[in-house]
Design a protein around this motif. Structure first.
Motif, mmCIF file in Angstrom:
data_model
loop_
_atom_site.group_PDB
_atom_site.id
_atom_site.type_symbol
_atom_site.label_atom_id
_atom_site.label_comp_id
_atom_site.label_asym_id
_atom_site.label_seq_id
_atom_site.Cartn_x
_atom_site.Cartn_y
_atom_site.Cartn_z
ATOM 1 N N THR A 1 -75.166 33.650 42.224
ATOM 2 C CA THR A 1 -76.316 34.310 42.854
ATOM 3 C C THR A 1 -77.602 33.512 42.720
ATOM 4 N N ARG A 2 -77.677 32.624 41.715
ATOM 5 C CA ARG A 2 -78.896 31.870 41.390
ATOM 6 C C ARG A 2 -80.060 32.811 41.060
ATOM 7 N N GLU A 3 -79.711 33.980 40.511
ATOM 8 C CA GLU A 3 -80.726 34.943 40.101
ATOM 9 C C GLU A 3 -80.532 35.297 38.617
ATOM 10 N N THR A 4 -81.524 35.962 38.038
ATOM 11 C CA THR A 4 -81.477 36.343 36.633
ATOM 12 C C THR A 4 -80.446 37.442 36.406
ATOM 13 N N VAL A 5 -79.612 37.265 35.390
ATOM 14 C CA VAL A 5 -78.578 38.239 35.047
ATOM 15 C C VAL A 5 -78.869 38.785 33.653
ATOM 16 N N PRO B 1 -82.308 29.893 37.837
ATOM 17 C CA PRO B 1 -82.741 28.502 37.835
ATOM 18 C C PRO B 1 -83.841 28.224 38.861
ATOM 19 N N GLN B 2 -84.177 29.217 39.673
ATOM 20 C CA GLN B 2 -85.162 28.997 40.729
ATOM 21 C C GLN B 2 -86.586 29.062 40.170
ATOM 22 N N PRO B 3 -87.519 28.307 40.784
ATOM 23 C CA PRO B 3 -88.891 28.253 40.256
ATOM 24 C C PRO B 3 -89.619 29.592 40.301
ATOM 25 N N ILE B 4 -89.356 30.384 41.326
ATOM 26 C CA ILE B 4 -89.932 31.737 41.394
ATOM 27 C C ILE B 4 -88.823 32.706 41.024
ATOM 28 N N ARG B 5 -89.006 33.392 39.931
ATOM 29 C CA ARG B 5 -87.929 34.231 39.408
ATOM 30 C C ARG B 5 -88.506 35.387 38.610
ATOM 31 N N TYR B 6 -87.671 36.329 38.280
ATOM 32 C CA TYR B 6 -88.053 37.474 37.453
ATOM 33 C C TYR B 6 -87.231 37.385 36.174
ATOM 34 N N VAL B 7 -87.912 37.272 35.037
ATOM 35 C CA VAL B 7 -87.223 37.048 33.764
ATOM 36 C C VAL B 7 -87.648 38.096 32.741
ATOM 37 N N LEU B 8 -86.672 38.587 31.980
ATOM 38 C CA LEU B 8 -86.945 39.477 30.850
ATOM 39 C C LEU B 8 -86.370 38.852 29.592
ATOM 40 N N VAL C 1 -84.871 38.679 25.671
ATOM 41 C CA VAL C 1 -84.014 39.488 24.800
ATOM 42 C C VAL C 1 -84.906 40.332 23.885
ATOM 43 N N GLY C 2 -84.567 41.615 23.794
ATOM 44 C CA GLY C 2 -85.373 42.528 22.991
ATOM 45 C C GLY C 2 -86.357 43.342 23.804
ATOM 46 N N SER C 3 -86.586 42.942 25.059
ATOM 47 C CA SER C 3 -87.462 43.739 25.927
ATOM 48 C C SER C 3 -86.861 45.131 26.100
ATOM 49 N N ALA C 4 -87.687 46.139 25.986
ATOM 50 C CA ALA C 4 -87.192 47.522 26.064
ATOM 51 C C ALA C 4 -88.044 48.331 27.028
ATOM 52 N N PHE C 5 -87.408 49.245 27.747
ATOM 53 C CA PHE C 5 -88.082 50.020 28.774
ATOM 54 C C PHE C 5 -87.551 51.449 28.792
ATOM 55 N N PRO C 6 -88.344 52.388 29.283
ATOM 56 C CA PRO C 6 -87.846 53.766 29.407
ATOM 57 C C PRO C 6 -86.741 53.837 30.445
ATOM 58 N N LEU C 7 -85.883 54.817 30.308
ATOM 59 C CA LEU C 7 -84.708 54.926 31.170
ATOM 60 C C LEU C 7 -85.037 55.338 32.603
ATOM 61 N N TYR C 8 -86.207 55.924 32.827
ATOM 62 C CA TYR C 8 -86.502 56.414 34.165
ATOM 63 C C TYR C 8 -87.016 55.313 35.101
ATOM 64 N N LEU C 9 -87.192 54.079 34.574
ATOM 65 C CA LEU C 9 -87.677 52.985 35.400
ATOM 66 C C LEU C 9 -86.619 51.892 35.528
ATOM 67 N N GLY C 10 -86.418 51.400 36.735
ATOM 68 C CA GLY C 10 -85.526 50.275 36.948
ATOM 69 C C GLY C 10 -84.081 50.667 37.155
ATOM 70 N N ALA C 11 -83.324 49.736 37.756
ATOM 71 C CA ALA C 11 -81.918 50.000 38.064
ATOM 72 C C ALA C 11 -81.089 50.222 36.806
ATOM 73 N N GLY C 12 -81.331 49.414 35.762
ATOM 74 C CA GLY C 12 -80.563 49.559 34.528
ATOM 75 C C GLY C 12 -80.727 50.927 33.893
ATOM 76 N N ILE D 1 -74.979 46.056 33.193
ATOM 77 C CA ILE D 1 -75.202 44.677 33.621
ATOM 78 C C ILE D 1 -76.029 44.714 34.899
ATOM 79 N N SER D 2 -77.004 43.808 34.998
ATOM 80 C CA SER D 2 -77.967 43.889 36.088
ATOM 81 C C SER D 2 -78.332 42.500 36.606
ATOM 82 N N ILE D 3 -78.675 42.430 37.877
ATOM 83 C CA ILE D 3 -79.237 41.229 38.484
ATOM 84 C C ILE D 3 -80.640 41.581 38.963
ATOM 85 N N VAL D 4 -81.625 40.776 38.587
ATOM 86 C CA VAL D 4 -83.011 41.038 38.994
ATOM 87 C C VAL D 4 -83.565 39.804 39.691
#
Length: 324
Positions: free
Chosen positions: A169-173, A192-199, A201-212, A288-291
């Protein structure tokens, strides 16, 4: 009641008022400021302050010109929260440093109140002092996470699969584990792309936001998900406005489809697709997620990614359904 009794009660009342004012104040308060607020002469307020100081209820700040309250033993819960917030603040600033004064401002307390906490964290190797009054995260904090990272067999087993997905996919997994009421990144393979979305390890978020998080809610017991949405403080971080009823409807769809797709929920301009990884009894084990940046995709492509995720996991012998 005698005049002496009345005087003692009045003095006690004034003492409690002073204590309440200091507890409510965002920082240390001067004698003159307390005198103005109470409408009492500075000599009277000074005697009250000295009495409270002798009882261990308040202390002077570093300048000796202002007073603040002292944390009491019953504030153990607040101490734990302050400790975690301190480590989090230093983690966000790393590799930079944060001064004790900045931390005191963050917690609306005196720097002296943090001295014991900072020394204790330093003794444990969690933080270190780079120079006088300035602190940063230390490598000793890694020891706290070592049991989780080193013994996560699922994460280790999924690593090759995730790397293959990144190549394709060449996207963040990402791989999420659910900790209490938050989703935490345990594996992050950046695009590996120059414009990307990266999180990280250890980043934490509430369950009501995002696909994960949506997948986690969809695959936990329905009563638990409903209770979570009823009790959670649903706060927006983008133009997306989370509403419990709308999310509840989304969960049924996610469970039916076997994946979640979201756009701009946690970060404006970011898109994500997520799939559950379930155990033998259908219990959720991980997500497991792709962003990726939203400008690089569309709904049809995200749906193809979701199908690819599910097929890849199934081919590797992983279960992506709850058994219902």
């Amino acid at each position: 009641m005698t005049n002496k009794d009345n005087y003692q009660l009045k003095t006690l009342g004034r003492g409690l008022e002073v204590l309440a004012l200091l507890k409510a104040a965002p920082g240390p308060v001067t004698l003159s400021a307390l005198s103005r607020q109470l409408g009492e002469p500075t000599t009277v307020v000074f005697r009250i302050l000295k009495t409270l100081e002798a009882c261990g209820q308040i202390r002077q700040d570093g300048t000796g010109k202002a007073y603040g309250t002292v944390m009491q033993p019953q504030d153990d819960g607040a101490t734990v929260e302050r400790t975690l917030a301190t480590v989090r603040a230093l983690g966000e600033a790393y590799p930079g440093t944060v001064s004790a004064a900045e931390l005191a401002t963050l917690f609306a307390c005196q720097a002296a109140d943090l001295a014991g906490l900072l020394r204790a964290l330093c003794r444990e190797g969690v933080i270190e002092q780079s120079r006088e009054g300035y602190w940063r995260l230390a490598h000793g904090c890694l020891a706290l996470a070592a049991p989780l990272i080193g013994q996560d067999d699922l994460a280790a087993d999924l690593q090759p699969i995730m790397e293959a997905l990144r190549r394709e996919t060449r996207e963040t997994v990402l791989l999420y584990r659910i900790s209490g009421e938050r989703q935490t990144v345990v594996v992050s393979l950046p695009s590996p792309q120059p414009i990307r979305y990266v999180l990280g390890v250890g980043s934490a978020f509430p369950l009501y936001l995002g696909a994960g998080g949506k997948v986690a809610l969809a695959y936990m017991p329905a009563a638990d998900a409903r209770r979570y949405l009823e009790q959670a403080d649903l706060v927006s971080s983008t133009d997306y406005v989370p509403e419990a009823n709308n999310i509840q409807l989304m969960l049924s769809r996610i469970r039916h489809d076997g994946y979640a797709i979201t756009l701009g929920e946690r970060v404006e301009g970011a898109a994500g697709v997520a799939v559950p990884i379930c155990g033998p009894q259908g219990q959720l084990e991980a997500v497991i997620s792709i962003v990726l940046p939203a400008f690089r995709t569309d709904r049809a492509q995200l749906e193809r990614m979701a199908t690819q995720l599910r097929r890849t996991l199934a081919d590797a012998g992983y279960r992506a359904d709850a058994g219902s």
